[in-house]
Design a protein around this motif. Sequence first.
Motif, PDB file in Angstrom:
ATOM      1  N   VAL A 188     -51.987 -46.531 -23.586  1.00 51.65           N
ATOM      2  CA  VAL A 188     -53.381 -46.517 -24.022  1.00 51.65           C
ATOM      3  C   VAL A 188     -54.157 -45.701 -23.002  1.00 51.65           C
ATOM      4  N   GLY A 189     -54.442 -44.439 -23.328  1.00 51.50           N
ATOM      5  CA  GLY A 189     -55.216 -43.608 -22.431  1.00 51.50           C
ATOM      6  C   GLY A 189     -56.656 -44.088 -22.350  1.00 51.50           C
ATOM      7  N   HIS A 190     -57.354 -43.711 -21.266  1.00 48.02           N
ATOM      8  CA  HIS A 190     -58.686 -44.274 -21.031  1.00 48.02           C
ATOM      9  C   HIS A 190     -59.594 -43.252 -20.362  1.00 48.02           C
ATOM     10  N   ALA A 191     -60.840 -43.202 -20.827  1.00 48.35           N
ATOM     11  CA  ALA A 191     -61.898 -42.429 -20.175  1.00 48.35           C
ATOM     12  C   ALA A 191     -63.190 -43.224 -20.281  1.00 48.35           C
ATOM     13  N   TRP A 192     -64.153 -42.876 -19.421  1.00 50.77           N
ATOM     14  CA  TRP A 192     -65.435 -43.607 -19.382  1.00 50.77           C
ATOM     15  C   TRP A 192     -66.585 -42.613 -19.303  1.00 50.77           C
ATOM     16  N   SER A 193     -67.724 -42.998 -19.916  1.00 47.28           N
ATOM     17  CA  SER A 193     -68.916 -42.164 -19.878  1.00 47.28           C
ATOM     18  C   SER A 193     -70.157 -43.038 -19.786  1.00 47.28           C
ATOM     19  N   ALA A 194     -71.163 -42.523 -19.088  1.00 42.17           N
ATOM     20  CA  ALA A 194     -72.451 -43.215 -19.033  1.00 42.17           C
ATOM     21  C   ALA A 194     -73.365 -42.799 -20.175  1.00 42.17           C
ATOM     22  N   ASP A 195     -73.121 -41.606 -20.750  1.00 43.55           N
ATOM     23  CA  ASP A 195     -74.092 -41.036 -21.690  1.00 43.55           C
ATOM     24  C   ASP A 195     -73.484 -40.431 -22.951  1.00 43.55           C
ATOM     25  N   LEU A 196     -72.171 -40.525 -23.134  1.00 47.49           N
ATOM     26  CA  LEU A 196     -71.412 -39.958 -24.254  1.00 47.49           C
ATOM     27  C   LEU A 196     -71.204 -38.442 -24.136  1.00 47.49           C
ATOM     28  N   GLU A 197     -71.819 -37.805 -23.184  1.00 42.78           N
ATOM     29  CA  GLU A 197     -71.705 -36.356 -23.066  1.00 42.78           C
ATOM     30  C   GLU A 197     -70.745 -35.925 -21.955  1.00 42.78           C
ATOM     31  N   SER A 198     -70.827 -36.568 -20.821  1.00 40.43           N
ATOM     32  CA  SER A 198     -69.932 -36.280 -19.697  1.00 40.43           C
ATOM     33  C   SER A 198     -68.929 -37.418 -19.569  1.00 40.43           C
ATOM     34  N   TRP A 199     -67.633 -37.058 -19.423  1.00 36.94           N
ATOM     35  CA  TRP A 199     -66.574 -38.064 -19.435  1.00 36.94           C
ATOM     36  C   TRP A 199     -65.725 -37.996 -18.179  1.00 36.94           C
ATOM     37  N   GLU A 200     -65.343 -39.175 -17.709  1.00 36.31           N
ATOM     38  CA  GLU A 200     -64.479 -39.323 -16.532  1.00 36.31           C
ATOM     39  C   GLU A 200     -63.137 -39.872 -16.996  1.00 36.31           C
ATOM     40  N   LEU A 201     -62.080 -39.097 -16.812  1.00 35.71           N
ATOM     41  CA  LEU A 201     -60.746 -39.560 -17.174  1.00 35.71           C
ATOM     42  C   LEU A 201     -60.282 -40.608 -16.173  1.00 35.71           C
ATOM     43  N   ARG A 202     -59.724 -41.698 -16.693  1.00 31.82           N
ATOM     44  CA  ARG A 202     -59.255 -42.786 -15.836  1.00 31.82           C
ATOM     45  C   ARG A 202     -57.793 -43.100 -16.128  1.00 31.82           C
ATOM     46  N   GLU A 203     -57.191 -43.929 -15.275  1.00 29.72           N
ATOM     47  CA  GLU A 203     -55.782 -44.263 -15.463  1.00 29.72           C
ATOM     48  C   GLU A 203     -55.591 -45.063 -16.754  1.00 29.72           C
ATOM     49  N   PRO A 204     -54.377 -45.069 -17.302  1.00 23.82           N
ATOM     50  CA  PRO A 204     -54.141 -45.759 -18.575  1.00 23.82           C
ATOM     51  C   PRO A 204     -54.438 -47.251 -18.490  1.00 23.82           C
ATOM     52  N   LEU A 205     -54.764 -47.806 -19.653  1.00 20.85           N
ATOM     53  CA  LEU A 205     -55.019 -49.240 -19.766  1.00 20.85           C
ATOM     54  C   LEU A 205     -53.751 -50.031 -20.064  1.00 20.85           C
ATOM     55  N   SER A 206     -52.621 -49.342 -20.158  1.00 20.27           N
ATOM     56  CA  SER A 206     -51.329 -50.010 -20.341  1.00 20.27           C
ATOM     57  C   SER A 206     -50.291 -49.223 -19.572  1.00 20.27           C
ATOM     58  N   VAL A 259     -62.134 -55.270 -25.094  1.00 20.40           N
ATOM     59  CA  VAL A 259     -61.917 -53.949 -25.672  1.00 20.40           C
ATOM     60  C   VAL A 259     -61.115 -53.047 -24.742  1.00 20.40           C
ATOM     61  N   VAL A 260     -61.148 -53.318 -23.441  1.00 23.00           N
ATOM     62  CA  VAL A 260     -60.375 -52.517 -22.493  1.00 23.00           C
ATOM     63  C   VAL A 260     -59.172 -53.291 -21.947  1.00 23.00           C
ATOM     64  N   GLY A 261     -58.713 -54.306 -22.695  1.00 25.37           N
ATOM     65  CA  GLY A 261     -57.509 -55.026 -22.339  1.00 25.37           C
ATOM     66  C   GLY A 261     -57.768 -56.177 -21.374  1.00 25.37           C
ATOM     67  N   PRO A 262     -56.652 -56.719 -20.880  1.00 28.13           N
ATOM     68  CA  PRO A 262     -55.269 -56.347 -21.157  1.00 28.13           C
ATOM     69  C   PRO A 262     -54.883 -56.574 -22.625  1.00 28.13           C
ATOM     70  N   TYR A 263     -53.888 -55.798 -23.074  1.00 29.50           N
ATOM     71  CA  TYR A 263     -53.387 -55.887 -24.430  1.00 29.50           C
ATOM     72  C   TYR A 263     -51.965 -56.439 -24.417  1.00 29.50           C
ATOM     73  N   ASP A 264     -51.668 -57.288 -25.379  1.00 31.51           N
ATOM     74  CA  ASP A 264     -50.320 -57.856 -25.477  1.00 31.51           C
ATOM     75  C   ASP A 264     -49.446 -56.939 -26.326  1.00 31.51           C
ATOM     76  N   LEU A 265     -49.081 -55.784 -25.773  1.00 34.99           N
ATOM     77  CA  LEU A 265     -48.259 -54.843 -26.526  1.00 34.99           C
ATOM     78  C   LEU A 265     -46.857 -55.382 -26.768  1.00 34.99           C
ATOM     79  N   ALA A 266     -46.362 -56.212 -25.843  1.00 37.41           N
ATOM     80  CA  ALA A 266     -45.041 -56.803 -26.033  1.00 37.41           C
ATOM     81  C   ALA A 266     -45.018 -57.735 -27.245  1.00 37.41           C
ATOM     82  N   GLY A 267     -46.170 -58.347 -27.543  1.00 40.45           N
ATOM     83  CA  GLY A 267     -46.246 -59.252 -28.688  1.00 40.45           C
ATOM     84  C   GLY A 267     -46.828 -58.613 -29.931  1.00 40.45           C
ATOM     85  N   ALA A 268     -47.003 -57.282 -29.932  1.00 42.35           N
ATOM     86  CA  ALA A 268     -47.578 -56.599 -31.090  1.00 42.35           C
ATOM     87  C   ALA A 268     -46.711 -56.800 -32.320  1.00 42.35           C
TER      88      ALA A 268
END
Length: 341
Positions: A188-206, A259-268
């Motif tokens: 699950v890739g992840h990025a964050w933004s304060a304003d929807l226009e500029s985005w900061e790539l972050r480490e995966p959520l899984s 919404v940003v986890g953790p996610y139970d992918l093993a139990g999906a």
Amino acid sequence: MFKLPEAWVWDFWLVDDGSDYHLFFLYASRALRDPHARHYRASVGHAVSSDLVHWERVVDALVRSDAPAFDDLATWTGSVVRHPDGRWFMFYTGASLTADGANVQSIGYAVSSDLYVWDKAPGPVLRADGEWYEKYAPAPQGNWHDEAFRDPWVVADPEGDGWHMLITARSAVGPAGDPGDRVDRGVVGHAWSADLESWELREPLSAPGAGFGQLEVFQTHVVDGRQVLLFNCAVGDMPEAARRAGITGGVWIASAESVVGPYDLAGAREIDDPSLYVGKFIDDRETGETKFMAFRNETGGSFIGEITDPYVASWAGDRLVLTPAASETSSEAALEDSLTS
């Protein structure tokens, strides 16, 4: 059911503007004959409905840009959110080819005041970085057939801290203990933004090693009080062990703590009907029910390419149950056929 006689329809996303439901969908001409060729000819269509059943097609939302551009091959799957200032933002995947024919995906956005006319922002705003997320490399060094970095799902932070984007991506490294693994790197890739226009790539959520070569087209949603993560993975994009175990692949649902986890992918768990792909939830403002829609993928070895009527989503213990939603034009026999075909 939403279908077009002249075109295949597949991945889609929905938004409720408070009066109408808007369906944005990928489509490509059936004149291509080979449904696999549709991916390189995809545009984003648009239809509107008051009840999620009867749809009126309107002017298309997006088409590919002239080369050179990050979306000069095709425009792929995305999501729509509304900025606090009233503007609508559509985040979407841009596909482009390298000189040696590799498909590279990245993420851009377009803005609209009315959901009908969209203006693309200069892009892309996010690409795979090679540190956290796998970049394309040709065989034999490469681990995957393309540079998977797509399907942006954008959602407001529940605590009011900006916006999160979930991205179909692959880890730059293999699962723990098996750094050379070529399949089991979906995250699950992840990025964050304060304003929807500029985005900061972050480490995966899984973490890699969850059993999926790629987790496609995310959606976070609350169904009857339970936070879940919806995603999609076909059996051909899973490790050999999964294929030997008889897993059919398709639409998957996993429990989530937020919404940003953790996610139970093993139990999906898979949604029961393996002919469905790219499932989406939407809350029906008239009934208060959570509805589920998907596109009809392959049946009997043939690609169908149309979007189902809505089902009502509910829980039977830990299993999601989909019941065809009644409509004034549907008979019980037709509803049953819709569920089982």
